[in-house]
Design a protein around this motif. Structure first.
Motif, PDB file in Angstrom:
ATOM      1  N   THR A 211       0.815  -1.218   0.000  1.00  0.00           N
ATOM      2  CA  THR A 211       0.000   0.000   0.000  1.00  0.00           C
ATOM      3  C   THR A 211       0.848   1.268   0.000  1.00  0.00           C
ATOM      4  O   THR A 211       0.303   2.370  -0.092  1.00  0.00           O
ATOM      5  CB  THR A 211      -0.942   0.037   1.218  1.00  0.00           C
ATOM      6  N   ASP A 212       2.158   1.113   0.081  1.00  0.00           N
ATOM      7  CA  ASP A 212       3.074   2.256   0.107  1.00  0.00           C
ATOM      8  C   ASP A 212       3.640   2.469  -1.297  1.00  0.00           C
ATOM      9  O   ASP A 212       4.633   1.855  -1.689  1.00  0.00           O
ATOM     10  CB  ASP A 212       4.201   1.984   1.112  1.00  0.00           C
ATOM     11  N   ALA A 213       2.999   3.332  -2.062  1.00  0.00           N
ATOM     12  CA  ALA A 213       3.385   3.538  -3.454  1.00  0.00           C
ATOM     13  C   ALA A 213       4.801   4.089  -3.590  1.00  0.00           C
ATOM     14  O   ALA A 213       5.541   3.720  -4.499  1.00  0.00           O
ATOM     15  CB  ALA A 213       2.388   4.476  -4.134  1.00  0.00           C
ATOM     16  N   ASP A 214       5.190   4.989  -2.677  1.00  0.00           N
ATOM     17  CA  ASP A 214       6.531   5.566  -2.747  1.00  0.00           C
ATOM     18  C   ASP A 214       7.600   4.511  -2.475  1.00  0.00           C
ATOM     19  O   ASP A 214       8.626   4.454  -3.165  1.00  0.00           O
ATOM     20  CB  ASP A 214       6.667   6.708  -1.741  1.00  0.00           C
ATOM     21  N   ARG A 215       7.380   3.686  -1.479  1.00  0.00           N
ATOM     22  CA  ARG A 215       8.331   2.616  -1.159  1.00  0.00           C
ATOM     23  C   ARG A 215       8.434   1.632  -2.312  1.00  0.00           C
ATOM     24  O   ARG A 215       9.523   1.188  -2.671  1.00  0.00           O
ATOM     25  CB  ARG A 215       7.877   1.896   0.116  1.00  0.00           C
ATOM     26  N   LEU A 216       7.312   1.309  -2.929  1.00  0.00           N
ATOM     27  CA  LEU A 216       7.321   0.357  -4.039  1.00  0.00           C
ATOM     28  C   LEU A 216       8.057   0.943  -5.246  1.00  0.00           C
ATOM     29  O   LEU A 216       8.820   0.238  -5.920  1.00  0.00           O
ATOM     30  CB  LEU A 216       5.892  -0.022  -4.425  1.00  0.00           C
ATOM     31  N   ARG A 217       7.854   2.208  -5.511  1.00  0.00           N
ATOM     32  CA  ARG A 217       8.552   2.855  -6.615  1.00  0.00           C
ATOM     33  C   ARG A 217      10.060   2.848  -6.379  1.00  0.00           C
ATOM     34  O   ARG A 217      10.849   2.542  -7.296  1.00  0.00           O
ATOM     35  CB  ARG A 217       8.052   4.287  -6.786  1.00  0.00           C
ATOM     36  N   PHE A 218      10.468   3.141  -5.157  1.00  0.00           N
ATOM     37  CA  PHE A 218      11.891   3.101  -4.821  1.00  0.00           C
ATOM     38  C   PHE A 218      12.445   1.686  -4.987  1.00  0.00           C
ATOM     39  O   PHE A 218      13.544   1.490  -5.494  1.00  0.00           O
ATOM     40  CB  PHE A 218      12.094   3.581  -3.378  1.00  0.00           C
ATOM     41  N   LEU A 219      11.659   0.693  -4.557  1.00  0.00           N
ATOM     42  CA  LEU A 219      12.085  -0.698  -4.680  1.00  0.00           C
ATOM     43  C   LEU A 219      12.307  -1.075  -6.140  1.00  0.00           C
ATOM     44  O   LEU A 219      13.307  -1.726  -6.484  1.00  0.00           O
ATOM     45  CB  LEU A 219      11.033  -1.612  -4.051  1.00  0.00           C
ATOM     46  N   PHE A 220      11.412  -0.648  -7.000  1.00  0.00           N
ATOM     47  CA  PHE A 220      11.570  -0.943  -8.429  1.00  0.00           C
ATOM     48  C   PHE A 220      12.826  -0.277  -8.976  1.00  0.00           C
ATOM     49  O   PHE A 220      13.575  -0.891  -9.752  1.00  0.00           O
ATOM     50  CB  PHE A 220      10.333  -0.454  -9.200  1.00  0.00           C
ATOM     51  N   GLU A 221      13.048   0.967  -8.584  1.00  0.00           N
ATOM     52  CA  GLU A 221      14.231   1.687  -9.081  1.00  0.00           C
ATOM     53  C   GLU A 221      15.524   1.016  -8.640  1.00  0.00           C
ATOM     54  O   GLU A 221      16.514   1.000  -9.384  1.00  0.00           O
ATOM     55  CB  GLU A 221      14.200   3.132  -8.579  1.00  0.00           C
ATOM     56  N   GLU A 222      15.515   0.446  -7.438  1.00  0.00           N
ATOM     57  CA  GLU A 222      16.715  -0.186  -6.898  1.00  0.00           C
ATOM     58  C   GLU A 222      16.929  -1.601  -7.431  1.00  0.00           C
ATOM     59  O   GLU A 222      18.069  -2.026  -7.644  1.00  0.00           O
ATOM     60  CB  GLU A 222      16.632  -0.233  -5.364  1.00  0.00           C
ATOM     61  N   THR A 223      15.861  -2.355  -7.613  1.00  0.00           N
ATOM     62  CA  THR A 223      16.006  -3.781  -7.914  1.00  0.00           C
ATOM     63  C   THR A 223      15.973  -4.122  -9.397  1.00  0.00           C
ATOM     64  O   THR A 223      16.675  -5.049  -9.830  1.00  0.00           O
ATOM     65  CB  THR A 223      14.892  -4.593  -7.218  1.00  0.00           C
ATOM     66  N   MET A 224      15.200  -3.430 -10.187  1.00  0.00           N
ATOM     67  CA  MET A 224      15.049  -3.831 -11.584  1.00  0.00           C
ATOM     68  C   MET A 224      16.350  -3.774 -12.388  1.00  0.00           C
ATOM     69  O   MET A 224      16.587  -4.635 -13.235  1.00  0.00           O
ATOM     70  CB  MET A 224      13.955  -2.992 -12.271  1.00  0.00           C
ATOM     71  N   PRO A 225      17.223  -2.802 -12.145  1.00  0.00           N
ATOM     72  CA  PRO A 225      18.499  -2.823 -12.885  1.00  0.00           C
ATOM     73  C   PRO A 225      19.371  -4.032 -12.538  1.00  0.00           C
ATOM     74  O   PRO A 225      20.316  -4.363 -13.287  1.00  0.00           O
ATOM     75  CB  PRO A 225      19.174  -1.513 -12.447  1.00  0.00           C
ATOM     76  N   LYS A 226      19.089  -4.690 -11.426  1.00  0.00           N
ATOM     77  CA  LYS A 226      19.914  -5.822 -10.990  1.00  0.00           C
ATOM     78  C   LYS A 226      19.392  -7.167 -11.494  1.00  0.00           C
ATOM     79  O   LYS A 226      20.045  -8.197 -11.305  1.00  0.00           O
ATOM     80  CB  LYS A 226      19.981  -5.853  -9.458  1.00  0.00           C
ATOM     81  N   THR A 227      18.227  -7.191 -12.096  1.00  0.00           N
ATOM     82  CA  THR A 227      17.656  -8.460 -12.540  1.00  0.00           C
ATOM     83  C   THR A 227      18.356  -8.961 -13.806  1.00  0.00           C
ATOM     84  O   THR A 227      18.836  -8.169 -14.624  1.00  0.00           O
ATOM     85  CB  THR A 227      16.154  -8.326 -12.827  1.00  0.00           C
ATOM     86  N   ARG A 228      18.388 -10.286 -13.957  1.00  0.00           N
ATOM     87  CA  ARG A 228      18.970 -10.870 -15.173  1.00  0.00           C
ATOM     88  C   ARG A 228      18.036 -10.711 -16.365  1.00  0.00           C
ATOM     89  O   ARG A 228      18.490 -10.568 -17.507  1.00  0.00           O
ATOM     90  CB  ARG A 228      19.243 -12.366 -14.974  1.00  0.00           C
ATOM     91  N   TYR A 229      16.731 -10.784 -16.094  1.00  0.00           N
ATOM     92  CA  TYR A 229      15.736 -10.780 -17.157  1.00  0.00           C
ATOM     93  C   TYR A 229      14.700  -9.697 -16.897  1.00  0.00           C
ATOM     94  O   TYR A 229      14.482  -9.290 -15.755  1.00  0.00           O
ATOM     95  CB  TYR A 229      15.035 -12.146 -17.226  1.00  0.00           C
ATOM     96  N   PRO A 230      14.043  -9.232 -17.939  1.00  0.00           N
ATOM     97  CA  PRO A 230      13.019  -8.186 -17.751  1.00  0.00           C
ATOM     98  C   PRO A 230      11.827  -8.707 -16.949  1.00  0.00           C
ATOM     99  O   PRO A 230      11.508  -9.897 -16.966  1.00  0.00           O
ATOM    100  CB  PRO A 230      12.607  -7.832 -19.183  1.00  0.00           C
ATOM    101  N   LEU A 231      11.188  -7.789 -16.272  1.00  0.00           N
ATOM    102  CA  LEU A 231       9.967  -8.133 -15.545  1.00  0.00           C
ATOM    103  C   LEU A 231       8.855  -8.364 -16.562  1.00  0.00           C
ATOM    104  O   LEU A 231       8.465  -7.467 -17.292  1.00  0.00           O
ATOM    105  CB  LEU A 231       9.570  -6.996 -14.598  1.00  0.00           C
ATOM    106  N   ARG A 232       8.326  -9.594 -16.566  1.00  0.00           N
ATOM    107  CA  ARG A 232       7.263  -9.911 -17.523  1.00  0.00           C
ATOM    108  C   ARG A 232       6.080 -10.622 -16.866  1.00  0.00           C
ATOM    109  O   ARG A 232       5.144 -11.035 -17.551  1.00  0.00           O
ATOM    110  CB  ARG A 232       7.822 -10.765 -18.666  1.00  0.00           C
ATOM    111  N   GLY A 233       6.142 -10.749 -15.541  1.00  0.00           N
ATOM    112  CA  GLY A 233       5.039 -11.410 -14.860  1.00  0.00           C
ATOM    113  C   GLY A 233       4.842 -10.886 -13.453  1.00  0.00           C
ATOM    114  O   GLY A 233       5.804 -10.485 -12.785  1.00  0.00           O
TER     115      GLY A 233
END
Length: 325
Positions: free
Chosen positions: A88-110
């Motif tokens: 329910t914390d949109a700001d925290r979730l946005r920060f989490l995406f900014e921090e974690t998505m560049p570290k993933t091996r594959y794109p988020l597709r699910g």
């Protein structure tokens, strides 16, 4: 419509049936990642070739459950990571995406939204703040996650599939359960799924994102543990469906993998109701009751005559066809 365009499909006739249910080369986000269903889904995605990001409220995932998830990942050459986050914390979730998505091996597709809570309180006594909290987590939190995921897919220009976990309780009220907030929130999740599917399936300048829901029946989890501790409760719930038992979390693996994978390429805006026939059983009971009500004052001999002659006698109530006397 002017803002729509046909998108390239996923899968295709050249893809083997087995591979239509694989998740290789993609990352899947799972909310409610420390719960029984979330952990079960995580293991299934890893077995199917995808990497997993689990999020939930606790700082750390449960040791036993997460050890099993990591073992599955190691066996299949996939990866599982966990982050603490309030959906329910949109700001925290946005920060989490900014921090974690560049570290993933594959794109988020699910995405699979397993996060949810319930509460049993008579509606006349329901504290408004408690009602609002359930709606906030089950509905608004689901939207926040789906929105963040769709933005990430748009940024990476990849198609995706989002699975929202609703409930059979979104299709009707459950006998003897004072769960008006939960039922309302899950009914709203069903409509949210249809609405997002309509927006994201073919919008210009936006990758195709399929959005579907699943509606589980009663499951043996910590959410139902208190109710099931009551004498005969499991027997009562079991008797209300066609299979005469309650489900377990592993029975939702295949339906969710199907919706995430390319095997469901032409499916969006739909709901998979996996309730052991609970709601269908209710519909049959209602139909039988309605049918009987129309002819209950007619002698049994007349019932049988009507049943045999329905085709020939159009003046008789059609519901008499369904009598089983």
């Amino acid at each position: 419509m002017a803002n729509r365009e046909t998108k390239p499909r996923v899968g295709g006739p050249e893809v083997s049936t087995r591979d239509l249910f694989r998740l290789d080369g993609r990352t899947v986000l799972i909310t409610g990642g420390t719960g029984a269903l979330g952990l079960e889904v995580a293991g299934s995605v890893l077995e199917s070739g995808g990497d997993v990001i689990c999020i939930d409220l606790p700082e750390l995932p449960p040791e036993a459950g997460w050890t099993k998830v990591q073992a599955i990942a190691e066996t299949h050459g996939t990866r599982a990571t966990y982050y603490s986050c309030d959906v329910t914390d949109a700001d925290r979730l946005r920060f989490l995406f900014e921090e974690t998505m560049p570290k993933t091996r594959y794109p988020l597709r699910g995405v699979v939204t397993c996060a949810g809570v319930s509460g049993r309180v008579p509606a006349v006594d329901y504290p408004v703040d408690d009602f609002r909290r359930i709606v906030d987590i089950n509905l608004v939190g689901t939207f926040i996650v789906a929105q963040a995921a769709a933005r990430e897919m748009r940024n990476q220009n990849v198609s995706g599939s989002i699975v929202l976990v609703a409930s059979m309780s979104g299709w009707g009220s459950n006998k003897g359960l004072d769960t008006s907030a939960y039922n309302s929130s899950k009914s709203a999740v069903l409509q949210l799924g249809r609405s997002l599917a309509a927006e994201w399936g073919s919008r210009q300048g936006h990758p195709s994102i399929r959005v579907n829901t699943i509606s589980p029946g009663y499951i043996k989890t910590r959410l139902t543990a208190e109710s099931l501790a009551k004498p005969t409760q499991e027997q009562v719930w079991s008797a209300e469906n066609m299979l005469n038992r309650i489900s377990t979390t592993d029975e939702y693996r295949a339906p969710i993998i199907f919706l995430l994978a390319d095997g469901s390429s032409f499916m969006t805006g739909a709901d998979l109701r996996i309730d052991g026939g609970h709601r269908s059983c209710e519909s049959m009971n209602e139909l039988h009751s309605e049918s009987y009500g129309l002819v209950k004052n007619v002698p049994i001999s007349k019932h049988w005559k009507w049943k045999r002659s329905t085709i020939a006698r159009s003046d008789m109530p059609r519901s008499a066809e369904y009598l089983d006397l």
